[in-house]
Motif scaffolding. Sequence first.
Motif, PDB file in Angstrom:
ATOM      1  N   LEU A  52       0.801  -1.126  -0.176  1.00 29.52           N
ATOM      2  CA  LEU A  52      -0.054   0.106  -0.173  1.00 29.52           C
ATOM      3  C   LEU A  52       0.856   1.330   0.065  1.00 29.52           C
ATOM      4  N   GLN A  53       0.577   2.291  -0.963  1.00 36.01           N
ATOM      5  CA  GLN A  53       0.898   3.613  -0.492  1.00 36.01           C
ATOM      6  C   GLN A  53       0.080   4.470  -0.500  1.00 36.01           C
ATOM      7  N   LEU A  54       0.075   5.709   0.125  1.00 37.01           N
ATOM      8  CA  LEU A  54      -0.760   6.647   0.458  1.00 37.01           C
ATOM      9  C   LEU A  54      -0.382   7.973  -0.614  1.00 37.01           C
ATOM     10  N   THR A  55      -1.221   8.620  -1.080  1.00 33.36           N
ATOM     11  CA  THR A  55      -0.842  10.017  -1.566  1.00 33.36           C
ATOM     12  C   THR A  55      -1.940  10.848  -1.217  1.00 33.36           C
ATOM     13  N   SER A  56      -1.680  12.010  -1.004  1.00 32.56           N
ATOM     14  CA  SER A  56      -2.516  13.203  -0.920  1.00 32.56           C
ATOM     15  C   SER A  56      -2.367  14.274  -1.604  1.00 32.56           C
ATOM     16  N   ALA A  57      -3.191  14.701  -2.368  1.00 26.99           N
ATOM     17  CA  ALA A  57      -3.363  15.750  -3.470  1.00 26.99           C
ATOM     18  C   ALA A  57      -4.669  16.429  -3.553  1.00 26.99           C
ATOM     19  N   LEU A  58      -4.604  17.702  -2.808  1.00 28.72           N
ATOM     20  CA  LEU A  58      -5.862  18.570  -2.702  1.00 28.72           C
ATOM     21  C   LEU A  58      -5.650  19.636  -3.192  1.00 28.72           C
ATOM     22  N   GLY A  59      -6.855  19.928  -4.090  1.00 29.42           N
ATOM     23  CA  GLY A  59      -6.742  21.197  -4.698  1.00 29.42           C
ATOM     24  C   GLY A  59      -8.126  21.817  -5.432  1.00 29.42           C
ATOM     25  N   THR A  60      -8.034  22.846  -5.931  1.00 30.58           N
ATOM     26  CA  THR A  60      -9.152  23.285  -6.715  1.00 30.58           C
ATOM     27  C   THR A  60      -8.930  23.071  -8.108  1.00 30.58           C
ATOM     28  N   TYR A  61     -10.109  23.263  -8.974  1.00 24.04           N
ATOM     29  CA  TYR A  61      -9.760  22.979 -10.343  1.00 24.04           C
ATOM     30  C   TYR A  61      -8.781  24.137 -10.745  1.00 24.04           C
ATOM     31  N   ALA A  62      -8.742  24.986 -10.604  1.00 21.85           N
ATOM     32  CA  ALA A  62      -7.869  26.076 -10.990  1.00 21.85           C
ATOM     33  C   ALA A  62      -6.265  25.860 -10.735  1.00 21.85           C
ATOM     34  N   GLU A  63      -6.117  25.216  -9.697  1.00 24.95           N
ATOM     35  CA  GLU A  63      -4.671  24.793  -8.952  1.00 24.95           C
ATOM     36  C   GLU A  63      -4.316  23.736  -9.774  1.00 24.95           C
ATOM     37  N   ALA A  64      -5.325  22.652 -10.117  1.00 26.41           N
ATOM     38  CA  ALA A  64      -4.926  21.611 -10.891  1.00 26.41           C
ATOM     39  C   ALA A  64      -4.496  22.042 -12.263  1.00 26.41           C
ATOM     40  N   ASP A  65      -5.210  22.955 -12.929  1.00 30.11           N
ATOM     41  CA  ASP A  65      -5.025  23.453 -14.183  1.00 30.11           C
ATOM     42  C   ASP A  65      -3.735  23.894 -14.218  1.00 30.11           C
ATOM     43  N   ALA A  66      -3.248  24.662 -13.103  1.00 27.92           N
ATOM     44  CA  ALA A  66      -2.033  25.483 -12.955  1.00 27.92           C
ATOM     45  C   ALA A  66      -0.956  24.818 -12.804  1.00 27.92           C
ATOM     46  N   GLY A  67      -1.048  23.436 -12.349  1.00 31.40           N
ATOM     47  CA  GLY A  67      -0.172  22.528 -11.909  1.00 31.40           C
ATOM     48  C   GLY A  67       0.520  22.831 -10.551  1.00 31.40           C
ATOM     49  N   ARG A  68      -0.319  23.512  -9.810  1.00 31.06           N
ATOM     50  CA  ARG A  68       0.153  24.022  -8.260  1.00 31.06           C
ATOM     51  C   ARG A  68      -0.462  23.331  -7.452  1.00 31.06           C
ATOM     52  N   VAL A  69      -0.915  21.947  -7.395  1.00 34.76           N
ATOM     53  CA  VAL A  69      -1.367  21.107  -6.332  1.00 34.76           C
ATOM     54  C   VAL A  69      -0.061  20.569  -5.492  1.00 34.76           C
ATOM     55  N   ASP A  70      -0.190  20.702  -4.009  1.00 40.21           N
ATOM     56  CA  ASP A  70       0.678  20.100  -3.195  1.00 40.21           C
ATOM     57  C   ASP A  70       0.528  18.505  -3.082  1.00 40.21           C
ATOM     58  N   ILE A  71       1.533  17.911  -3.612  1.00 45.11           N
ATOM     59  CA  ILE A  71       1.338  16.354  -3.840  1.00 45.11           C
ATOM     60  C   ILE A  71       2.348  15.777  -2.695  1.00 45.11           C
ATOM     61  N   TRP A  72       1.687  14.876  -1.870  1.00 43.91           N
ATOM     62  CA  TRP A  72       2.566  14.255  -0.876  1.00 43.91           C
ATOM     63  C   TRP A  72       2.425  12.607  -1.043  1.00 43.91           C
ATOM     64  N   ASN A  73       3.392  11.942  -1.083  1.00 45.26           N
ATOM     65  CA  ASN A  73       3.327  10.306  -1.065  1.00 45.26           C
ATOM     66  C   ASN A  73       3.995   9.759   0.212  1.00 45.26           C
ATOM     67  N   SER A  74       3.616   8.714   0.691  1.00 41.21           N
ATOM     68  CA  SER A  74       4.020   7.955   1.742  1.00 41.21           C
ATOM     69  C   SER A  74       4.987   6.986   1.350  1.00 41.21           C
ATOM     70  N   ARG A  75       5.766   6.346   2.021  1.00 42.08           N
ATOM     71  CA  ARG A  75       6.535   5.277   1.742  1.00 42.08           C
ATOM     72  C   ARG A  75       5.695   4.060   1.599  1.00 42.08           C
ATOM     73  N   THR A  76       6.041   3.106   0.477  1.00 41.06           N
ATOM     74  CA  THR A  76       5.289   1.964   0.271  1.00 41.06           C
ATOM     75  C   THR A  76       5.341   0.914   1.612  1.00 41.06           C
ATOM     76  N   ARG A  77       4.176   0.375   2.167  1.00 40.36           N
ATOM     77  CA  ARG A  77       4.289  -0.586   3.198  1.00 40.36           C
ATOM     78  C   ARG A  77       3.585  -1.837   2.934  1.00 40.36           C
TER      79      ARG A  77
END
Length: 202
Positions: A52-77
């Motif tokens: 399993l690996q967790l990812t967090s990527a929370l943004g608005t449509y405008a942020e996603a279109d501009a490539g500004r979403v803060d993306i976080w990944n966990s290590r694989t467990r």
Amino acid sequence: MFIRTTALAALLAALLVPSATAATPADSSTERAAQPRTTLTFTVDDCEGCELQLTSALGTYAEADAGRVDIWNSRTRTVEDGSVTFTVPTKRTWGMSVAIRAPWEGHTGYRTTLAWRYNGELQGDEVTLEEAVTKTKASACWEGVRSREVTMPIVVEKVRVRGVRKMVDGSIAFVPTTQSWLRPMREVWDGVLGSQDVNICR
């Protein structure tokens, strides 16, 4: 002349000496320690060795279109003795998706992704495998929690899916009790949610 030169030197020295009250950058490890954290345990039957690996990527449509979403990944467990545990910053549970790789999976061309909610279900509704395989849409995005400890039962089952070149073994993954979720709702095939890119949650 000597007095003026000495006064100028003293002034320059005063300007160059750091102030005792000047702000200094916070130590990154201190910042991490100060963040509220959540211990998140997934329990799952018959999935020993699943990764399993967790990812967090929370943004608005405008942020996603501009490539500004803060993306976080966990290590694989890896699942051992029916469970796997992550300790993550609590804020990263918001907009979280879960990628799962089972030992039996063939060349699917995507990463199996946990369905937090299927179409037609409300938060708290129970979902069985028989129901899940009839679904056409699902959300890969969890609304998240503020709790310090969470245990989340999930279901991962072997199913046949259309792979890159032929039918292969794949997985369907979902929560047996529908959770709070975020958009978008994505198309699924026989309840199977797969991802080839980051799920941006809104």
